[in-house]
Design a protein around this motif. Structure first.
Motif, PDB file in Angstrom:
ATOM      1  N   LEU A   1      -7.126   1.624 -53.839  1.00 26.16           N
ATOM      2  CA  LEU A   1      -7.880   2.640 -53.114  1.00 26.16           C
ATOM      3  C   LEU A   1      -8.904   3.340 -53.992  1.00 26.16           C
ATOM      4  O   LEU A   1      -9.979   3.726 -53.544  1.00 26.16           O
ATOM      5  CB  LEU A   1      -6.897   3.672 -52.545  1.00 26.16           C
ATOM      6  CG  LEU A   1      -7.434   4.566 -51.458  1.00 26.16           C
ATOM      7  CD1 LEU A   1      -7.831   3.734 -50.261  1.00 26.16           C
ATOM      8  CD2 LEU A   1      -6.396   5.586 -51.039  1.00 26.16           C
TER       9      LEU A   1
ATOM     10  N   ASN B   1     -14.160  -7.262 -56.375  1.00 26.55           N
ATOM     11  CA  ASN B   1     -13.256  -6.748 -55.350  1.00 26.55           C
ATOM     12  C   ASN B   1     -13.955  -6.245 -54.095  1.00 26.55           C
ATOM     13  O   ASN B   1     -13.309  -5.826 -53.154  1.00 26.55           O
ATOM     14  CB  ASN B   1     -12.438  -5.590 -55.913  1.00 26.55           C
ATOM     15  CG  ASN B   1     -11.217  -6.100 -56.614  1.00 26.55           C
ATOM     16  OD1 ASN B   1     -10.773  -7.207 -56.330  1.00 26.55           O
ATOM     17  ND2 ASN B   1     -10.679  -5.316 -57.525  1.00 26.55           N
ATOM     18  N   GLY B   2     -15.295  -6.280 -54.105  1.00 24.66           N
ATOM     19  CA  GLY B   2     -16.031  -5.636 -53.023  1.00 24.66           C
ATOM     20  C   GLY B   2     -15.804  -6.224 -51.655  1.00 24.66           C
ATOM     21  O   GLY B   2     -16.055  -5.582 -50.660  1.00 24.66           O
ATOM     22  N   GLN B   3     -15.377  -7.460 -51.593  1.00 24.80           N
ATOM     23  CA  GLN B   3     -15.138  -8.054 -50.284  1.00 24.80           C
ATOM     24  C   GLN B   3     -13.647  -8.232 -50.026  1.00 24.80           C
ATOM     25  O   GLN B   3     -13.249  -9.031 -49.175  1.00 24.80           O
ATOM     26  CB  GLN B   3     -15.837  -9.418 -50.191  1.00 24.80           C
ATOM     27  CG  GLN B   3     -17.323  -9.342 -50.061  1.00 24.80           C
ATOM     28  CD  GLN B   3     -17.755  -9.025 -48.641  1.00 24.80           C
ATOM     29  OE1 GLN B   3     -16.957  -8.956 -47.721  1.00 24.80           O
ATOM     30  NE2 GLN B   3     -19.049  -8.813 -48.461  1.00 24.80           N
TER      31      GLN B   3
ATOM     32  N   ASP C   1     -10.681   2.165 -56.206  1.00 24.18           N
ATOM     33  CA  ASP C   1     -11.830   1.329 -56.536  1.00 24.18           C
ATOM     34  C   ASP C   1     -12.918   1.558 -55.480  1.00 24.18           C
ATOM     35  O   ASP C   1     -12.700   1.280 -54.307  1.00 24.18           O
ATOM     36  CB  ASP C   1     -11.378  -0.141 -56.526  1.00 24.18           C
ATOM     37  CG  ASP C   1     -12.448  -1.064 -57.054  1.00 24.18           C
ATOM     38  OD1 ASP C   1     -13.621  -0.654 -57.025  1.00 24.18           O
ATOM     39  OD2 ASP C   1     -12.121  -2.175 -57.483  1.00 24.18           O
ATOM     40  N   PRO C   2     -14.071   2.107 -55.885  1.00 21.09           N
ATOM     41  CA  PRO C   2     -15.081   2.426 -54.867  1.00 21.09           C
ATOM     42  C   PRO C   2     -15.631   1.197 -54.158  1.00 21.09           C
ATOM     43  O   PRO C   2     -16.229   1.316 -53.104  1.00 21.09           O
ATOM     44  CB  PRO C   2     -16.177   3.138 -55.659  1.00 21.09           C
ATOM     45  CG  PRO C   2     -15.974   2.725 -57.057  1.00 21.09           C
ATOM     46  CD  PRO C   2     -14.520   2.460 -57.230  1.00 21.09           C
ATOM     47  N   ASP C   3     -15.443   0.040 -54.747  1.00 15.54           N
ATOM     48  CA  ASP C   3     -15.948  -1.174 -54.108  1.00 15.54           C
ATOM     49  C   ASP C   3     -15.153  -1.567 -52.874  1.00 15.54           C
ATOM     50  O   ASP C   3     -15.653  -2.204 -51.971  1.00 15.54           O
ATOM     51  CB  ASP C   3     -15.885  -2.339 -55.105  1.00 15.54           C
ATOM     52  CG  ASP C   3     -17.137  -2.390 -55.948  1.00 15.54           C
ATOM     53  OD1 ASP C   3     -18.055  -1.621 -55.629  1.00 15.54           O
ATOM     54  OD2 ASP C   3     -17.175  -3.170 -56.900  1.00 15.54           O
ATOM     55  N   VAL C   4     -13.872  -1.207 -52.897  1.00 15.88           N
ATOM     56  CA  VAL C   4     -12.985  -1.707 -51.858  1.00 15.88           C
ATOM     57  C   VAL C   4     -13.110  -0.852 -50.608  1.00 15.88           C
ATOM     58  O   VAL C   4     -13.075   0.365 -50.660  1.00 15.88           O
ATOM     59  CB  VAL C   4     -11.532  -1.708 -52.341  1.00 15.88           C
ATOM     60  CG1 VAL C   4     -10.610  -2.188 -51.241  1.00 15.88           C
ATOM     61  CG2 VAL C   4     -11.398  -2.569 -53.565  1.00 15.88           C
ATOM     62  N   SER C   5     -13.241  -1.532 -49.477  1.00 14.91           N
ATOM     63  CA  SER C   5     -13.337  -0.812 -48.213  1.00 14.91           C
ATOM     64  C   SER C   5     -11.953  -0.356 -47.786  1.00 14.91           C
ATOM     65  O   SER C   5     -10.976  -1.078 -47.955  1.00 14.91           O
ATOM     66  CB  SER C   5     -13.923  -1.744 -47.162  1.00 14.91           C
ATOM     67  OG  SER C   5     -13.528  -1.347 -45.892  1.00 14.91           O
ATOM     68  N   PRO C   6     -11.837   0.852 -47.210  1.00 10.09           N
ATOM     69  CA  PRO C   6     -10.510   1.291 -46.755  1.00 10.09           C
ATOM     70  C   PRO C   6     -10.031   0.516 -45.532  1.00 10.09           C
ATOM     71  O   PRO C   6      -8.948   0.770 -45.046  1.00 10.09           O
ATOM     72  CB  PRO C   6     -10.714   2.771 -46.432  1.00 10.09           C
ATOM     73  CG  PRO C   6     -12.147   3.021 -46.463  1.00 10.09           C
ATOM     74  CD  PRO C   6     -12.856   1.871 -47.062  1.00 10.09           C
TER      75      PRO C   6
END
Lengths: 498, 354, 373
Positions: free
Chosen positions: B112, B87-89, B114-119
């Motif tokens: 939200l 999910n990081g990208q 998920d620390p990988d996901v950018s806000p």
């Protein structure tokens, strides 16, 4: 174990002292014994025109034969009633007593004269002044500025410095290092500028050197380093007399060795390793830019490849989508993980670098071409390495050459490997670990007991004028604070003129 | 010292950490998903769709699953696909309108946390079937997901004034903020097209209504971007370009009336009417017409928000001051609902030159 | 070789620059990262300022001791001021305080890394690497460790600039800053103030560094500037959080100061937060090293071995003991995800207490001693 070693060293010293004390008188027989099987040693017996006989003992490879004829043999043969010593027209004539003295003088290029009648021995310095001409510096080339560089003869080197600093305060203290090489060492400093404490530390360090072979500057510095295990040189080596003169003028110490064209400069800081004499040739804005570029390229050289590994192994979310696209494309069919891929490529690059360095110039060109093709083209086409990595390896290999100091250039390579390993464990965090430990290490280093990371820690704001930015020279009215110089002002005001 | 070190090592091993390695995200082994499309599925479940493999030139497949939980979707995908989905990208979350009517906040919370996901993740509502659009378009367009992302990014940067582009953080901040309600762009999707429809309106986190394209222009002018690249007024046969607005809102002390004064600057892009707009008095009349048109439209827009009792225009923020304790959202909205609205426009049009 | 391992040598005196950097970095440790979440309301800006002023007064009291002759003497000064038995007792207490401080800050940092960088990481190894690095830095000796403060300060101070975008229009929402006057004061707000106070604690440990710090006249100036800068940074961070989140949302965010950086994108690296988290390690490491040295010193005092030379074994032993404590707490008693867990709360109180008591006790002791003689 360590203690044992110390003890044996102490014993040795004692023995040597004993030998020196029990000097025997010089006799021809003893000298004959000493020069046995030395085919270049000559013992000649002659008589003057009024019948007095004398012998000459010398090593013919070490002396100047023409001058032997002119200055000793001819005058002696025609000396008549005069005392021997008054006939000899060279400056240094010494009366000697012990066999040890005799040997030493002989081996440093003196002709020993024995007056048979009075049984007196004289040593006349006639050493061979054979040396190469003064040439351009090859290790530190610059566009503008003085081009001469040191040679292997210490006298010539001191001459080049003295010519630049014609002041009586420039002191040159002589030492001898190396039990076999008996290398002549000269420590230069300007009295009244250099901090006497630092001079004393250097003096002590040089006289403590106890080793058989001191062949070049690094040999000496290895015994004077405060931190033996550090990757970073704690003495700067240069073959440029102008850099030496500049350093002396700031209050540093220059150590010259005979038979090596490199001088040691100390105390230095980490940041000196990034300064080039050319910084003072350029306009100051440009010089500052170039200097900053060097720090940047040092940083790039040690972090670029680790960063590639960190990003491709752990932090794909940091890469912008556009770049990620390129990365995934180029990495999709590779057999190795990013870490192994980088490690292999870096090692290959190092092999090529090292090979082209050791080869004669003509061959090294071939190596360059082969290396370029093998690395650049074939590795990618064969699918061993990704295009992106090749670009990055190229950049970092070139970046590390921007550091003017060759010893640091090599240190960056090792640092790069260390950080690469850390990056393969902890990604960006690993790189941060590496850099922080590097900073802590640099912070802990010292050069001649003076802090190595100086204008930053301990903090001397004033010295920052010549750190990342090379401020205009008229602004640099004070000598660097970290050197704790006796006189602070470089211009004629304040504490008196220079 | 050696013994101490070995004790340490043994301790480490015994405490159950035999390896220092952390999560492996080697780029060639993962599929960094760029978007999730969420839709209502059968039996109260979600339908979750994405294109794989993302960000490569390979031929793409459409993956769809029926799941109960969002993260479960990711897991099921991994069981199906040869690369691990990550999910990081994640750049876009495309939510179907029908699903949005039911629930949106729990979905977004999941993303939200998920620390990988950018806000900076873009949120988009879709009317119609986005899956159909994907199905058709992926045959033509190789990097569909990437181009979609670039489109959103382009309009997000420097407020191009064409669409309301909202990212995850902006949305959440407005959900929690008592004096503003979030909005989202809404697109219409079918087999061939993916078109901007307007702005979806929320009451806190409930999807309640929509500004259509015409209203949306007004919305961009007075609340969202304060800029429009192009403002066509077909009714007056004129189109204004590079319109920039300055909005001044004032609520009186009794919360009875709301005065909106909008200063507008722009130039005429296109004119197809019969007036001679090179003439000054004709031009003034024209400006006046434009003003009254805009006033009417804006008043209508505000009325609509009053009717829905929502705050996308953030009028309430103008009642705040450093020294007064603010009222609650409910109190304010009760006032707002009954407020009289006066809109005034001062339009300045750069003289037309040929 | 072991004869060269000297931890507490002194060759130079560190000036006000070091004190400034040290005070500032000690105050910026860990708690500032969770602080905004517990302050929440805009009017707490005044709270931060108020506590900052109190902290300044406290530093003035602390300065009383730092400028006295007892301070320069270090251990002997303490012995003169109190009796040797008392000093040993205080050192024993100190061990406990320092231990908790080191453990909580290290584990706190590990938790941040775990949460934001490597969610699936096993933390023990990271703790090991942190402690090993701390040991390396500390084993260079007290002097060099103190010297590192400037580097760690310079390496991290610019991070505050990263928060500038949060004050600029597209991200910031000015109305989040209203109202500036408190409506009702709840227990929670008092707790927030306590947190600010505790977060500002740390400078009291300078009393352990007597022989290295000087000259006297400049100590107070360095501390004051450091304290002022910390308060300024607190304000900047808190206001940035408010502008970005708004109070109602802020309450729900864990580690708001770290979390908000995720929103920024640089053209080369899209997730700046990962870089900043890694970078901030430098002052965590620096302070771990410093506290390890203090701890070792305290242990030596308690054990009555103050006059015996330092050796590597002893130091390694005490570091290993800290490490084992940390592992145990991390393994069994540390609850992640809950920022104010038992240990953090404990340290919160301990920090507040030491910061309050140490300066005043010393000031009273000096006064008493003067009255006696």
């Amino acid at each position: 174990m360590f203690r044992k070693k110390k003890r044996t060293a102490a014993n040795q010293k004692k023995n040597e002292e004993m030998n020196r004390i029990t000097h025997e008188a010089v006799t021809l027989d003893l000298l004959k014994q000493a020069t046995a099987k030395m085919d270049d040693a000559k013992i000649v017996q002659r008589q003057t025109n009024n019948g007095a006989s004398f012998s000459l003992v010398y090593i013919q490879t070490l002396i100047d034969k023409e001058r032997l004829n002119e200055a000793i043999i001819q005058p002696l043969l025609q000396s008549g009633d005069q005392a021997f010593i008054q006939c000899i027209s060279t400056c240094s004539v010494l009366r000697i007593h012990s066999i040890e003295e005799a040997k030493e003088h002989m081996l440093f290029g003196a002709v020993l004269i024995h007056d048979h009648e009075n049984n007196e021995w004289w040593a006349v310095q006639l050493e061979n002044t054979l040396s190469r001409a003064i040439e351009n510096s090859e290790t530190e080339t610059i566009m503008y500025g003085p081009k001469d560089s040191f040679t292997e003869r210490i006298e010539q080197n001191v001459f080049m410095i003295r010519r630049r600093l014609p002041v009586t305060e420039l002191k040159a203290e002589k030492f001898q290092a190396g039990s076999n090489t008996k290398t002549q060492v000269q420590m230069l400093y300007i009295e009244g500028i250099a901090n006497p404490d630092i001079v004393e530390i250097a003096r002590e360090n040089i006289s403590k050197v106890n080793f058989d072979l001191i062949l070049e500057a690094s040999n000496l510095s290895a015994f004077m380093d405060d931190h033996t295990h550090s990757l970073f040189p704690q003495f700067m080596q240069t073959d440029r007399p102008d850099s030496c003169a500049y350093s002396l003028g700031l209050g540093k110490i220059v150590i010259l060795l005979n038979d090596t064209p490199f001088a040691l400069i100390a105390p230095i800081t980490f940041f000196h390793l990034f300064q080039s004499p050319e910084d003072y040739v350029h306009r100051w804005v440009i010089a500052s830019f170039l200097r900053t570029l060097r720090y940047l390229s040092f940083f790039i050289a040690i972090t670029l490849i680790p960063l590639y590994v960190a990003l491709t192994t752990y932090h794909y979310q940091m890469i912008p989508l556009q770049i990620l696209y390129v990365l995934m494309e180029s990495r999709s069919k590779l057999p190795f993980t990013p870490f192994w891929e980088s490690l292999i490529m870096l090692i290959i690059i190092e092999i090529i670098k090292e090979a082209s360095l050791r080869m004669p110039t003509k061959t090294s060109q071939t190596i360059g071409v082969i290396g370029g093709i093998v690395i650049g083209q074939a590795a990618v086409e064969a699918g061993f390495a990704s295009k992106v990595l090749i670009v990055l390896v190229g950049i970092s290999a070139i970046a590390c050459f921007l550091v003017p100091n060759y010893l640091v250039t090599k240190a960056t390579t090792v640092l790069q490997f260390l950080i690469l390993i850390l990056a393969s464990f902890y990604g960006i965090l690993g790189i941060a670990f590496g850099l922080i430990l590097l900073l802590a290490h640099l912070n802990g280093l010292s050069s001649l007991k003076q802090p190595f990371f100086a204008p930053v820690s301990p903090l001397y704001w004033r010295d920052w004028k010549d750190l990342f930015v090379r401020a205009p020279l008229p602004w640099a009215k004070l000598r660097p604070e970290y050197l704790k110089t006796v006189k602070k002002w470089r211009v004629s005001k304040g504490e008196g003129s220079e | 010292m050696k013994t101490l070190l070995s004790i340490l090592c043994i301790l480490l091993v015994f405490s159950g950490c035999s390896s220092p390695y952390v999560e492996n995200n080697t780029v060639e082994e993962i599929a960094p998903v760029t978007f999730w499309s969420l839709n209502q599925g059968e039996g109260g479940k979600f339908k979750i769709t994405t294109l794989v493999p993302p960000v490569t030139d390979e031929k793409k497949r459409l993956f769809t699953l029926n799941v109960d939980l969002l993260k479960q979707g990711k897991k099921e995908f991994n069981l199906k696909f040869y690369r691990e989905l990550k999910n990081g990208q994640l750049r876009m979350l495309i939510i179907n309108e029908k699903l949005a009517k039911k629930e949106i906040i729990s979905l977004i919370d999941t993303i939200l946390s998920d620390p990988d996901v950018s806000p900076r993740l873009f949120l988009v509502l879709v009317r119609g079937s986005f899956e159909d659009f994907l199905e058709e378009e992926r045959k033509v367009q190789k990097n569909l997901d990437y181009y979609l992302y670039r489109m959103f990014r382009h309009y997000e940067r420097r407020n191009q004034g064409e669409m309301s582009i909202v990212n995850l953080h902006e949305f959440m901040e407005k959900v929690y903020s008592p004096y503003s309600d979030p909005v989202l762009p809404i697109f219409k999707a079918d087999k061939d097209n993916f078109t901007y429809e307007g702005t979806a309106l929320f009451n806190e986190n409930k999807y309640v209504g929509l500004f259509n394209k015409r209203e949306d222009q007004m919305f961009q002018l007075i609340a969202n971007d304060h800029y429009l690249k192009n403002l066509p007024i077909p009714h007056l046969n004129v189109s204004l370009g590079q319109v920039r607005s300055k909005v001044h809102m004032q609520v009186d002390d009794q919360f009875k009336t709301l005065n909106i004064h909008v200063k507008l600057k722009g130039r005429i892009d296109e004119y197809r009417g019969h007036r001679n707009i090179l003439d000054r008095s004709e031009m003034n009349r024209m400006t006046h017409d434009i003003e009254s048109y805009l006033q009417r439209e804006t008043a209508g827009l505000v009325k609509e928000t009053q009717r829905l009792k929502i705050e996308p225009l953030e009028v309430g923020a103008h009642t705040l001051s450093p020294l007064v304790h603010p009222m609650t959202r409910r109190e304010w909205l009760d006032h707002y609902e009954k407020m009289k609205v006066h809109v005034k426009y001062s339009v300045k049009i750069e003289p037309l030159s040929l | 070789m072991s004869s060269r391992f000297r931890l507490f040598d002194r060759t130079a005196v560190m000036g006000s620059g070091y004190i400034f950097a040290m005070v500032n970095r000690m105050q910026m440790l860990y708690y500032v990262l969770i602080l905004p979440k517990h302050l929440v309301h805009p009017y707490m800006m005044a709270g931060i300022l108020g506590v900052g002023v109190l902290s300044q007064i406290n530093l003035l009291i602390l300065g009383k001791y730092l400028t006295s002759n007892y301070f320069v003497l270090g251990y002997r000064g303490f012995v003169q001021l109190f009796s040797e038995k008392m000093v040993r007792f205080f050192a024993f207490l100190g061990i406990f305080f320092i231990l908790i401080k080191v453990i909580v800050t290290t584990l706190g940092y590990v938790e941040i890394v775990h949460q934001f960088m490597f969610p699936s990481m096993k933390t023990s190894w990271l703790i090991f690497v942190l402690m090993a690095s701390g040991f390396y830095i500390a084993s260079q000796g007290m002097e060099k460790t103190i010297r590192l403060s400037i580097i760690s300060f310079l390496a991290t101070i610019w991070v505050i600039l990263v928060y500038i975008p949060y004050f600029l229009p597209p991200i910031s929402q000015t109305h989040h800053l209203y109202p500036l006057v408190p409506g009702e004061v709840s227990l929670h707000s008092w707790y927030g103030l306590l947190m600010v106070w505790s977060a500002l604690s740390g400078p009291e440990y300078i009393v352990c560094l007597g022989p290295w710090i000087g000259p006297k006249e400049k100590i107070l100036r360095g501390m004051s500037i450091g304290n002022a800068l910390s308060v300024f940074e607190y304000l900047v961070l808190f206001v940035a959080c408010l502008l970005y989140y708004g109070s109602p949302y802020l309450q729900k965010i864990s580690f708001p100061v770290v979390n908000m950086i995720r929103y920024l994108q640089s053209p080369v690296f899209e997730r700046v937060d990962l870089i900043l988290i890694s970078l901030n390690m430098i002052y965590f490491l620096y302070l771990i090293a410093l506290f390890l040295l203090c701890l070792y010193g305290a242990i030596r005092i308690v054990a009555g071995r103050i006059n015996i030379k330092t050796n590597r074994k002893g130091f390694l032993g005490s570091v290993a003991a800290v490490f084992i404590c940390m592992l145990i707490i991390n393994g069994w008693y540390w609850r992640e995800g809950e920022e104010l867990n038992l240990w953090v709360t404990l340290q919160l109180w301990l920090g507040a207490i030491t910061y309050l008591l140490v300066p005043s006790v010393l000031a009273v002791a000096i006064k008493w001693k003067r009255g006696q003689s």
